[in-house]
Scaffold this active site. Structure first.
Site, PDB file in Angstrom:
ATOM      1  CB  SER A 129      23.393  31.844  16.024  1.00  0.00           C
ATOM      2  OG  SER A 129      23.534  31.664  14.632  1.00  0.00           O
ATOM      3  CE1 TYR A 142      27.667  28.224  16.855  1.00  0.00           C
ATOM      4  CE2 TYR A 142      26.271  28.769  14.987  1.00  0.00           C
ATOM      5  CZ  TYR A 142      27.017  29.166  16.079  1.00  0.00           C
ATOM      6  OH  TYR A 142      27.119  30.500  16.398  1.00  0.00           O
TER       7      TYR A 142
HETATM    8  N1  LIG Z   1      30.940  35.239  14.305  1.00  0.00           N
HETATM    9  C1  LIG Z   1      29.727  34.934  13.842  1.00  0.00           C
HETATM   10  O1  LIG Z   1      29.462  35.027  12.625  1.00  0.00           O
HETATM   11  C2  LIG Z   1      28.633  34.478  14.796  1.00  0.00           C
HETATM   12  C3  LIG Z   1      27.337  34.338  14.280  1.00  0.00           C
HETATM   13  C4  LIG Z   1      26.317  33.966  15.138  1.00  0.00           C
HETATM   14  C5  LIG Z   1      26.580  33.753  16.473  1.00  0.00           C
HETATM   15  N2  LIG Z   1      27.842  33.880  16.964  1.00  0.00           N
HETATM   16  C6  LIG Z   1      28.072  33.614  18.382  1.00  0.00           C
HETATM   17  O2  LIG Z   1      28.787  34.686  18.951  1.00  0.00           O
HETATM   18  C7  LIG Z   1      29.540  34.213  20.067  1.00  0.00           C
HETATM   19  C8  LIG Z   1      30.971  34.705  19.932  1.00  0.00           C
HETATM   20  O3  LIG Z   1      31.525  34.155  18.754  1.00  0.00           O
HETATM   21  P1  LIG Z   1      32.754  34.815  17.978  1.00  0.00           P
HETATM   22  O4  LIG Z   1      32.319  35.034  16.601  1.00  0.00           O
HETATM   23  O5  LIG Z   1      33.326  35.919  18.759  1.00  0.00           O
HETATM   24  O6  LIG Z   1      33.721  33.540  17.984  1.00  0.00           O
HETATM   25  P2  LIG Z   1      35.288  33.423  18.091  1.00  0.00           P
HETATM   26  O7  LIG Z   1      35.931  34.586  17.420  1.00  0.00           O
HETATM   27  O8  LIG Z   1      35.603  32.041  17.634  1.00  0.00           O
HETATM   28  O9  LIG Z   1      35.549  33.540  19.671  1.00  0.00           O
HETATM   29  C9  LIG Z   1      34.994  32.594  20.527  1.00  0.00           C
HETATM   30  C10 LIG Z   1      35.288  33.000  21.946  1.00  0.00           C
HETATM   31  O10 LIG Z   1      34.689  32.057  22.833  1.00  0.00           O
HETATM   32  C11 LIG Z   1      35.693  31.601  23.723  1.00  0.00           C
HETATM   33  N3  LIG Z   1      35.396  30.265  24.244  1.00  0.00           N
HETATM   34  C12 LIG Z   1      35.133  29.127  23.571  1.00  0.00           C
HETATM   35  N4  LIG Z   1      34.911  28.110  24.436  1.00  0.00           N
HETATM   36  C13 LIG Z   1      35.056  28.637  25.682  1.00  0.00           C
HETATM   37  C14 LIG Z   1      34.956  28.105  26.980  1.00  0.00           C
HETATM   38  N5  LIG Z   1      34.702  26.808  27.205  1.00  0.00           N
HETATM   39  N6  LIG Z   1      35.136  28.927  28.038  1.00  0.00           N
HETATM   40  C15 LIG Z   1      35.409  30.244  27.845  1.00  0.00           C
HETATM   41  N7  LIG Z   1      35.557  30.799  26.637  1.00  0.00           N
HETATM   42  C16 LIG Z   1      35.372  30.003  25.569  1.00  0.00           C
HETATM   43  C17 LIG Z   1      36.974  31.649  22.909  1.00  0.00           C
HETATM   44  O11 LIG Z   1      38.097  31.560  23.755  1.00  0.00           O
HETATM   45  P3  LIG Z   1      39.533  30.967  23.245  1.00  0.00           P
HETATM   46  O12 LIG Z   1      40.260  32.126  22.637  1.00  0.00           O
HETATM   47  O13 LIG Z   1      40.151  30.438  24.497  1.00  0.00           O
HETATM   48  O14 LIG Z   1      39.223  29.893  22.234  1.00  0.00           O
HETATM   49  C18 LIG Z   1      36.794  33.000  22.252  1.00  0.00           C
HETATM   50  O15 LIG Z   1      37.083  34.031  23.148  1.00  0.00           O
HETATM   51  C19 LIG Z   1      29.399  32.699  20.074  1.00  0.00           C
HETATM   52  O16 LIG Z   1      28.431  32.315  21.017  1.00  0.00           O
HETATM   53  C20 LIG Z   1      28.926  32.406  18.660  1.00  0.00           C
HETATM   54  O17 LIG Z   1      28.209  31.195  18.583  1.00  0.00           O
HETATM   55  C21 LIG Z   1      28.876  34.250  16.148  1.00  0.00           C
END
Ligand SMILES: NC(=O)c1ccc[n+]([C@@H]2O[C@H](COP(=O)([O-])OP(=O)(O)OC[C@H]3O[C@@H](n4cnc5c(N)ncnc54)[C@H](OP(=O)(O)O)[C@@H]3O)[C@@H](O)[C@H]2O)c1
Length: 242
Positions: A129, A142
């Site tokens: 991120s 975070y």
């Molecule tokens: N969206 C943004 O703006 C943003 C910005 C910067 C970085 N990121 C990074 O991008 C990545 C994906 O985020 P996202 O935006 O797609 O978030 P999201 O929509 O909240 O989805 C998070 C995903 O991670 C899974 N997860 C969480 N804990 C887990 C565990 N212990 N074991 C296996 N799966 C787990 C969740 O599964 P469940 O459905 O079971 O909860 C879900 O599939 C993350 O690393 C996040 O920090 C996102």
């Protein structure tokens, strides 16, 4: 590394960026895509191999590594953001974020490194991120985890160079997923983020700065902390004022 014909494993593939990664990997010709999730029944992508995987559970990570011995591309995507501050927030929540975003990703790398070596070196994508580089009140846990995951990524890259594994750090500001739902601002589309990351892998890049926000934040790192914080405060205010 060619995405076409690769065997990929994506964590958190049931929604958000993980879902987009799994979909784009299939569309870009990956030979097999393991779409993993804590609740495998929530993965709704035709053509993938579904595997149960909780990255914060060592036994679950080991079982996935045993089941997916043909992986050549590991996409470490799953993550959480609990909205926790460091001084006044719950220490259990800080630990939970560290266990997931740092040690969960590292555990995956430790289990899959021998598999990647056997399969020709391969590649690891770590979804980080722009918050690897800045904190905000209300989400400093975070920031801690993404900064630590950035350092972890840099260290692992050095340790896996000998076995020919590419380690690609992917930084982004906001993507349009559940995690960023509280931010009504411009966000990168999940499929564009996945494509930027996969293009980076194909180009052999150690780092992908997927949007202007992450490029801007990284370019400010040489500033003095006071100037950096003031600049970030102005940038965040401008972002939310739009
Ligand atoms: N969206 C943004 O703006 C943003 C910005 C910067 C970085 N990121 C990074 O991008 C990545 C994906 O985020 P996202 O935006 O797609 O978030 P999201 O929509 O909240 O989805 C998070 C995903 O991670 C899974 N997860 C969480 N804990 C887990 C565990 N212990 N074991 C296996 N799966 C787990 C969740 O599964 P469940 O459905 O079971 O909860 C879900 O599939 C993350 O690393 C996040 O920090 C996102």
């Amino acid at each position: 590394m060619d995405i076409n014909n690769s065997v990929a494993l994506v964590t958190g593939a049931n929604r958000g960026l993980g879902h987009a990664f799994a979909k784009r990997l299939l569309e870009r010709g990956a030979r097999k895509v393991y779409a993993t999730a804590r609740r495998p029944e929530t993965v709704d992508l035709p053509g993938v191999e579904v595997l149960p995987l909780d990255i914060a559970d060592a036994a679950s990570v080991r079982a996935a590594a045993e089941a997916a011995s043909d992986v050549s591309l590991l996409v470490n995507n799953a993550g959480i953001q609990t909205g926790t501050d460091l001084v006044t927030g719950s220490l259990a929540a800080v630990r939970h974020e560290l266990e997931t975003n740092v040690l969960g990703h590292l555990g995956m790398i430790r289990e899959f490194a021998p598999t990647l070596a056997r399969n020709g070196g391969g590649a690891i994508v770590n979804v980080l991120s722009a918050m690897s580089w800045f904190g905000v009140r209300g989400a400093n846990a975070y920031h801690l985890t993404k900064a630590a995951a950035w350092a972890m990524t840099n260290g692992v890259r050095l340790e896996l160079a000998e076995q020919g594994t590419l380690v690609t750090a992917v930084h982004l500001g906001l993507a349009d997923t559940d995690m960023s739902a509280g931010w009504p601002v411009d966000k990168i589309a999940p499929s564009d983020l996945a494509d930027a990351a996969l293009d980076g892998v194909e180009a052999g890049s150690a780092e992908v700065l997927a949007d202007q926000w992450s490029r801007d934040v990284k370019s400010r790192l040489p500033l003095k902390p006071e100037e950096f914080n003031a600049t970030m405060e102005r940038a965040l205010a401008a972002l939310t004022a739009v």
